[in-house]
Write an enzyme that holds these catalytic residues in place. Sequence first.
Site, PDB file in Angstrom:
ATOM      1  N   LYS A  52      -4.377  -5.557   4.417  1.00 59.13           N
ATOM      2  CA  LYS A  52      -3.326  -6.596   4.453  1.00 59.13           C
ATOM      3  C   LYS A  52      -2.930  -6.895   5.903  1.00 59.13           C
ATOM      4  O   LYS A  52      -2.800  -8.066   6.298  1.00 59.13           O
ATOM      5  CB  LYS A  52      -2.099  -6.128   3.650  1.00 59.13           C
ATOM      6  N   GLN A  96       4.315  -0.710  -0.610  1.00 59.28           N
ATOM      7  CA  GLN A  96       3.060  -0.418  -1.295  1.00 59.28           C
ATOM      8  C   GLN A  96       3.282   0.592  -2.423  1.00 59.28           C
ATOM      9  O   GLN A  96       3.935   1.617  -2.234  1.00 59.28           O
ATOM     10  CB  GLN A  96       2.025   0.112  -0.281  1.00 59.28           C
ATOM     11  N   ASP A 119       5.601  -9.882  -2.887  1.00 59.61           N
ATOM     12  CA  ASP A 119       4.782  -9.280  -3.951  1.00 59.61           C
ATOM     13  C   ASP A 119       5.128  -9.902  -5.311  1.00 59.61           C
ATOM     14  O   ASP A 119       4.385  -9.724  -6.281  1.00 59.61           O
ATOM     15  CB  ASP A 119       5.064  -7.771  -4.048  1.00 59.61           C
TER      16      ASP A 119
HETATM   17  N1  GUN Z   1      -0.436  -1.319  -5.416  1.00 57.78           N
HETATM   18  C1  GUN Z   1      -1.489  -1.876  -6.069  1.00 57.78           C
HETATM   19  N2  GUN Z   1      -1.417  -3.226  -6.027  1.00 57.78           N
HETATM   20  C2  GUN Z   1      -0.307  -3.515  -5.320  1.00 57.78           C
HETATM   21  C3  GUN Z   1       0.286  -4.744  -4.914  1.00 57.78           C
HETATM   22  O1  GUN Z   1      -0.170  -5.849  -5.220  1.00 57.78           O
HETATM   23  N3  GUN Z   1       1.426  -4.637  -4.187  1.00 57.78           N
HETATM   24  C4  GUN Z   1       1.965  -3.438  -3.859  1.00 57.78           C
HETATM   25  N4  GUN Z   1       3.110  -3.438  -3.152  1.00 57.78           N
HETATM   26  N5  GUN Z   1       1.443  -2.284  -4.216  1.00 57.78           N
HETATM   27  C5  GUN Z   1       0.303  -2.330  -4.937  1.00 57.78           C
END
Ligand code: GUN
Length: 293
Positions: A52, A96, A119
């Site tokens: 990311k 995350q 998100d």
């Molecule tokens: N863990 C797995 N997929 C995601 C996501 O799209 N966002 C976040 N914050 N954590 C994740």
Amino acid sequence: MKLIDGKVLSAIIKSEIKEETAHWVAGGGKQPHLAAILVGADGASETYVASKIRSCEEIGFKSTLRRFDASITEDQLIDEIEALNDDDDVDGFIVQLPLPAHISENRVMEAIDPKKDVDGFHPVNVGRMCKGLPAYISATPFGIIEMLKRSGIETAGKHCVVIGRSQIVGLPMSILMQRNDNPGNCTVTICHSRTVNLKEIARTADILIVALGRAEFVTADYVKEGAVVIDVGITRVADPSKKSGFAIRGDVKFDEVALKAGFITPVPGGVGLMTICGLLTNTLKAARKEIYP
Ligand code: GUN
């Protein structure tokens, strides 16, 4: 069978976001700034967050990574979230997941300012999506919708079966596929661990979205001839022949299902690569104050 190539589509979407960002900044707009909170040292989470941050650099966003030891308390983490809520330079941020077991993911998600919840996990954004109001759509559902749209797949009137009812994929996917939009206008069935006759239901799907997190669960006998098969699974399985010691498997047994499907997404190289595009799209929207003017 046509392959829906996440590598090609995600590269196109990223270059579009890069161009839009350059245009926005050249016109005096604020450079989008995404922050990420990473708690602990889970291997998969490290990889996702690094990707990311790298994507932000590639497309001209500012990014900040805030790392914390797995021993951080829930209250301390909430304080860190509130600091990002109050930081005017940060347009959007993510925490995350998964978090260590002593921290409530729901409490953490609810502490994020919905305006910065890129998100799309906060109940306000989920609720607005359900009502068809402008909202941050979470990354995986966004990626799947873009794959369907950009592959020219007709969805209106089709039967869409979603296997898995998770908060971050199955549930929002079912909402998006039934809404009065394109892609959308499907008749939707959600299947889960208590579904009886799952295989028979899956076999009636024109569009089968598989997000249950069990490697190669869906075999050819779950799939109707010509169906569109979207594989959301990413499971690490031991593979001593790989340098990393593991290989990535989807929820679909690709080789046999590909012989029957009309369209199919591979793993790796499918939905996973698209998700980051959703996050970047939402961050640009946050910087432009499009969802919450
Ligand atoms: N863990 C797995 N997929 C995601 C996501 O799209 N966002 C976040 N914050 N954590 C994740």
